[in-house]
Design an enzyme around this catalytic site. Structure first.
Site, PDB file in Angstrom:
ATOM      1  N   SER A 124     -19.802 -70.780  78.262  1.00 41.15           N
ATOM      2  CA  SER A 124     -19.709 -69.401  78.738  1.00 41.15           C
ATOM      3  C   SER A 124     -18.663 -68.631  77.946  1.00 41.15           C
ATOM      4  O   SER A 124     -17.657 -69.195  77.491  1.00 41.15           O
ATOM      5  CB  SER A 124     -19.300 -69.450  80.213  1.00 41.15           C
ATOM      6  OG  SER A 124     -18.882 -68.187  80.659  1.00 41.15           O
ATOM      7  N   TYR A 148     -13.589 -72.585  87.403  1.00 45.24           N
ATOM      8  CA  TYR A 148     -14.931 -72.639  86.822  1.00 45.24           C
ATOM      9  C   TYR A 148     -14.845 -72.596  85.288  1.00 45.24           C
ATOM     10  O   TYR A 148     -15.401 -73.433  84.587  1.00 45.24           O
ATOM     11  CB  TYR A 148     -15.802 -71.477  87.328  1.00 45.24           C
ATOM     12  CG  TYR A 148     -16.988 -71.238  86.452  1.00 45.24           C
ATOM     13  CD1 TYR A 148     -18.049 -72.143  86.438  1.00 45.24           C
ATOM     14  CD2 TYR A 148     -17.055 -70.148  85.560  1.00 45.24           C
ATOM     15  CE1 TYR A 148     -19.134 -71.963  85.588  1.00 45.24           C
ATOM     16  CE2 TYR A 148     -18.125 -69.962  84.712  1.00 45.24           C
ATOM     17  CZ  TYR A 148     -19.160 -70.869  84.734  1.00 45.24           C
ATOM     18  OH  TYR A 148     -20.224 -70.707  83.879  1.00 45.24           O
ATOM     19  N   LYS A 152     -15.588 -75.418  81.828  1.00 46.26           N
ATOM     20  CA  LYS A 152     -16.328 -75.212  80.567  1.00 46.26           C
ATOM     21  C   LYS A 152     -15.447 -75.576  79.365  1.00 46.26           C
ATOM     22  O   LYS A 152     -15.901 -76.242  78.433  1.00 46.26           O
ATOM     23  CB  LYS A 152     -16.800 -73.761  80.462  1.00 46.26           C
ATOM     24  CG  LYS A 152     -17.799 -73.336  81.527  1.00 46.26           C
ATOM     25  CD  LYS A 152     -19.092 -74.127  81.469  1.00 46.26           C
ATOM     26  CE  LYS A 152     -20.109 -73.660  82.475  1.00 46.26           C
ATOM     27  NZ  LYS A 152     -21.273 -74.580  82.608  1.00 46.26           N
TER      28      LYS A 152
HETATM   29  P1  NAD Z   1     -27.900 -71.617  88.652  1.00 43.55           P
HETATM   30  O1  NAD Z   1     -26.966 -71.932  89.761  1.00 43.55           O
HETATM   31  O2  NAD Z   1     -29.030 -70.689  88.936  1.00 43.55           O
HETATM   32  O3  NAD Z   1     -28.498 -72.961  88.057  1.00 43.55           O
HETATM   33  C1  NAD Z   1     -27.801 -74.172  88.032  1.00 43.55           C
HETATM   34  C2  NAD Z   1     -28.722 -75.231  88.615  1.00 43.55           C
HETATM   35  O4  NAD Z   1     -28.036 -76.477  88.584  1.00 43.55           O
HETATM   36  C3  NAD Z   1     -29.101 -74.956  90.069  1.00 43.55           C
HETATM   37  O5  NAD Z   1     -30.501 -75.059  90.210  1.00 43.55           O
HETATM   38  C4  NAD Z   1     -28.372 -76.049  90.853  1.00 43.55           C
HETATM   39  O6  NAD Z   1     -29.112 -76.455  91.995  1.00 43.55           O
HETATM   40  C5  NAD Z   1     -28.264 -77.151  89.803  1.00 43.55           C
HETATM   41  N1  NAD Z   1     -27.140 -78.067  89.994  1.00 43.55           N
HETATM   42  C6  NAD Z   1     -25.828 -77.750  90.172  1.00 43.55           C
HETATM   43  N2  NAD Z   1     -25.095 -78.879  90.270  1.00 43.55           N
HETATM   44  C7  NAD Z   1     -25.946 -79.924  90.139  1.00 43.55           C
HETATM   45  C8  NAD Z   1     -25.800 -81.340  90.141  1.00 43.55           C
HETATM   46  N3  NAD Z   1     -24.614 -81.912  90.297  1.00 43.55           N
HETATM   47  N4  NAD Z   1     -26.902 -82.098  89.973  1.00 43.55           N
HETATM   48  C9  NAD Z   1     -28.120 -81.534  89.809  1.00 43.55           C
HETATM   49  N5  NAD Z   1     -28.322 -80.211  89.807  1.00 43.55           N
HETATM   50  C10 NAD Z   1     -27.261 -79.406  89.969  1.00 43.55           C
HETATM   51  O7  NAD Z   1     -27.027 -71.067  87.439  1.00 43.55           O
HETATM   52  P2  NAD Z   1     -27.478 -70.386  86.077  1.00 43.55           P
HETATM   53  O8  NAD Z   1     -27.053 -68.976  86.127  1.00 43.55           O
HETATM   54  O9  NAD Z   1     -28.877 -70.725  85.761  1.00 43.55           O
HETATM   55  O10 NAD Z   1     -26.487 -71.124  85.070  1.00 43.55           O
HETATM   56  C11 NAD Z   1     -26.871 -72.278  84.354  1.00 43.55           C
HETATM   57  C12 NAD Z   1     -25.701 -72.777  83.541  1.00 43.55           C
HETATM   58  O11 NAD Z   1     -25.263 -71.734  82.676  1.00 43.55           O
HETATM   59  C13 NAD Z   1     -24.488 -73.169  84.372  1.00 43.55           C
HETATM   60  O12 NAD Z   1     -23.893 -74.304  83.769  1.00 43.55           O
HETATM   61  C14 NAD Z   1     -23.574 -71.967  84.267  1.00 43.55           C
HETATM   62  O13 NAD Z   1     -22.231 -72.323  84.416  1.00 43.55           O
HETATM   63  C15 NAD Z   1     -23.876 -71.509  82.860  1.00 43.55           C
HETATM   64  N6  NAD Z   1     -23.592 -70.081  82.649  1.00 43.55           N
HETATM   65  C16 NAD Z   1     -24.164 -69.157  83.473  1.00 43.55           C
HETATM   66  C17 NAD Z   1     -23.879 -67.801  83.298  1.00 43.55           C
HETATM   67  C18 NAD Z   1     -24.449 -66.761  84.218  1.00 43.55           C
HETATM   68  O14 NAD Z   1     -23.900 -65.655  84.264  1.00 43.55           O
HETATM   69  N7  NAD Z   1     -25.540 -67.025  84.954  1.00 43.55           N
HETATM   70  C19 NAD Z   1     -23.042 -67.413  82.242  1.00 43.55           C
HETATM   71  C20 NAD Z   1     -22.484 -68.386  81.417  1.00 43.55           C
HETATM   72  C21 NAD Z   1     -22.774 -69.731  81.630  1.00 43.55           C
HETATM   73  C1  WQD Z   2     -19.849 -57.533  85.275  1.00 44.02           C
HETATM   74  C2  WQD Z   2     -19.086 -56.238  85.451  1.00 44.02           C
HETATM   75  C3  WQD Z   2     -17.382 -56.313  87.161  1.00 44.02           C
HETATM   76  C4  WQD Z   2     -20.111 -56.828  90.544  1.00 44.02           C
HETATM   77  C5  WQD Z   2     -19.161 -63.476  85.159  1.00 44.02           C
HETATM   78  C6  WQD Z   2     -18.328 -64.708  84.976  1.00 44.02           C
HETATM   79  C7  WQD Z   2     -18.584 -65.290  83.617  1.00 44.02           C
HETATM   80  C8  WQD Z   2     -20.073 -65.503  83.379  1.00 44.02           C
HETATM   81  C9  WQD Z   2     -20.865 -64.281  83.661  1.00 44.02           C
HETATM   82  C10 WQD Z   2     -20.602 -67.723  84.026  1.00 44.02           C
HETATM   83  C11 WQD Z   2     -17.588 -56.452  85.651  1.00 44.02           C
HETATM   84  C12 WQD Z   2     -18.479 -55.333  87.514  1.00 44.02           C
HETATM   85  C13 WQD Z   2     -19.583 -56.665  89.278  1.00 44.02           C
HETATM   86  C14 WQD Z   2     -20.011 -55.748  91.474  1.00 44.02           C
HETATM   87  C15 WQD Z   2     -18.909 -54.430  89.770  1.00 44.02           C
HETATM   88  N1  WQD Z   2     -20.606 -66.494  84.255  1.00 44.02           N
HETATM   89  N2  WQD Z   2     -18.997 -55.495  88.892  1.00 44.02           N
HETATM   90  N3  WQD Z   2     -19.417 -54.583  91.043  1.00 44.02           N
HETATM   91  O1  WQD Z   2     -17.376 -60.899  85.434  1.00 44.02           O
HETATM   92  O2  WQD Z   2     -18.450 -60.310  83.219  1.00 44.02           O
HETATM   93  O3  WQD Z   2     -18.780 -62.520  84.163  1.00 44.02           O
HETATM   94  O4  WQD Z   2     -20.543 -63.789  84.967  1.00 44.02           O
HETATM   95  O5  WQD Z   2     -20.132 -68.306  83.103  1.00 44.02           O
HETATM   96  O6  WQD Z   2     -17.880 -66.471  83.563  1.00 44.02           O
HETATM   97  O7  WQD Z   2     -16.961 -64.348  85.107  1.00 44.02           O
HETATM   98  O8  WQD Z   2     -19.899 -60.614  85.218  1.00 44.02           O
HETATM   99  O9  WQD Z   2     -21.664 -59.647  86.604  1.00 44.02           O
HETATM  100  O10 WQD Z   2     -19.535 -60.469  87.733  1.00 44.02           O
HETATM  101  O11 WQD Z   2     -19.446 -58.415  86.327  1.00 44.02           O
HETATM  102  O12 WQD Z   2     -18.397 -53.363  89.453  1.00 44.02           O
HETATM  103  O13 WQD Z   2     -20.447 -55.830  92.643  1.00 44.02           O
HETATM  104  O14 WQD Z   2     -19.547 -55.605  86.649  1.00 44.02           O
HETATM  105  O15 WQD Z   2     -16.133 -55.787  87.498  1.00 44.02           O
HETATM  106  O16 WQD Z   2     -16.952 -55.412  85.000  1.00 44.02           O
HETATM  107  P1  WQD Z   2     -18.494 -61.029  84.504  1.00 44.02           P
HETATM  108  P2  WQD Z   2     -20.192 -59.847  86.558  1.00 44.02           P
END
Ligand code: NAD
Ligand code: WQD
Length: 349
Positions: A124, A148, A152
């Protein structure tokens, strides 16, 4: 390739399953459904036109993970499984460290035991901490500000340490920026449990009438319109990045790794667009895409928010031939199609 997708029932995992199958791979999913719905499996089967093998268990269970690898053969693992809510990780640090680290250990052990050598890991942009954008893969990482994010940073380091002693392992660390949008069919999408933490699903729930108004966290940042700017990337572009990363890893199998540029076996690529959009611009784009009003109110800043974040996405373009192509309007249009057809997410099914 036969690819195990951990967390394949989740938001990004489900879209990547579709992309992997479209690219000709055989996919097997493992997911505990801790943060997803089993309903997604039927939706995925309809999209890919075939049965999708799914193993429902928690990857922190080393015995079950070992059994899965003993009973099947995988060329690669795409590892999405993990807990991802920043605020929750502050409240429940042990659960986050345990789940995210232990599930990775289980997979790595089983992969090593069974000769599975290719791994794509979901990292991330949070690993860049509060450095100034644009972020480049080779810059020093300041520690992330929450448990969190630290999982990573730690897992990235663990993967480098393991690859250093296992010269068969090829790893792609993908640092996602802000994934949004949905499959254009509107049948799969992001379905957060409870109140959404992220902006786009919150905006979508306001547009569909589930919530009154968006609370905009801060209007006094040093940005063009005073609200924070982020690098939003369509989940389909992100999914395509995984397909490209996997193809790169396969091309760089051990025998050839010395000809793979620096001979690196751990590659790190940002997956972003290289552009940023403000919170207010996202709200406007979503209102236009949905044809619905999106009321908002500017409230205080959210702790830990960066004023702006965007990727230098040029390394992925150079090395993978991958580039995000979809605009914020397309991201909103696809997110709206999903939300309008499934106002309560998979709970509607
Ligand atoms: P998500 O929660 O929708 O998907 C994660 C999936 O993993 C879920 O279906 C959950 O049930 C499963 N899971 C969690 N722990 C588990 C375990 N111990 N064993 C088996 N299954 C398990 O999340 P997402 O948004 O699809 O994110 C996927 C990956 O990408 C995550 O590692 C997240 O940290 C990373 N990521 C997400 C974002 C984002 O904004 N969505 C941004 C950066 C990184
Ligand atoms: C985006 C912008 C908020 C909600 C997060 C995690 C990051 C990654 C992606 C996993 C920001 C603003 C949000 C609301 C708002 N995930 N906001 N009102 O914070 O960039 O990143 O998700 O790895 O690790 O930190 O994304 O979607 O939460 O926020 O004004 O109700 O929207 O302040 O500026 P962020 P976000």
């Amino acid at each position: 390739m036969r690819v195990l997708v951990s967390g394949g029932a989740g938001y990004i995992g489900s879209h990547t399953v579709v992309a992997l199958v479209a690219a000709g791979h055989e996919v097997v999913v493992v997911d505990s459904f801790a943060n997803s719905s089993p309903v997604v499996v039927g939706r995925l089967e309809a999209l890919i036109g075939r049965e999708l093998p799914v193993h429902a268990f928690d990857l922190t269970d080393k015995d079950k993970t070992e059994q899965l690898f003993a009973s099947d053969r995988f060329d690669a693992v795409v590892h999405f499984a993990g807990l991802k809510a920043v605020g929750e990780s502050v409240e429940q640090p042990l659960e986050y460290y345990e789940n995210n680290l232990e599930s990775t250990f289980s997979l790595l052990r089983a992969m090593r035991r069974h000769g599975c050598t290719l791994l794509v890991f979901s990292s991330s942009a949070t690993v860049y901490g509060d450095a100034e954008p644009p972020y480049r893969e080779d810059q020093a990482l300041l520690s992330s500000s929450n448990p969190y994010g630290r999982t990573k940073v730690m897992i990235e380091q663990i993967l480098r340490d393991v690859a250093a002693i296992d010269d068969t392992l090829q790893v792609a660390i993908l640092r996602y920026f802000n994934p949004v949008g949905a499959h254009p069919s509107g049948t799969i999408g992001e379905d957060p449990q409870g109140t959404p933490n992220n902006l786009l699903p919150y905006v979508a729930q306001v547009a569909v009438g589930r919530r009154d108004r968006v609370a905009v966290f801060g209007g006094d940042y040093d940005t063009a319109d005073g609200t924070c700017e982020r690098d939003y990337i369509h989940v389909e572009d992100l999914a395509a990045g995984h397909v490209a990363a996997l193809a790169h890893l396969r091309r760089a199998l051990p025998a050839e790794s010395s000809v793979d540029g620096k001979g690196a076996r751990v590659h790190t690529w940002n997956l972003g667009t290289g552009r940023s959009t403000s919170v207010l611009a996202v709200i406007r784009a979503f209102a236009a895409a949905s044809g619905r009003p999106v009321p908002f109110e500017i409230v205080g800043r959210r702790a830990g928010d960066m004023p702006r974040s965007w990727a230098d996405a040029s390394l992925a373009e150079r090395e993978l031939g991958w580039r995000a192509t979809k605009t914020i309007d397309e991201m909103c249009a696809d997110a709206w199609r999903w939300q309008a057809a499934n106002p309560f997410g998979y709970g509607d099914a």
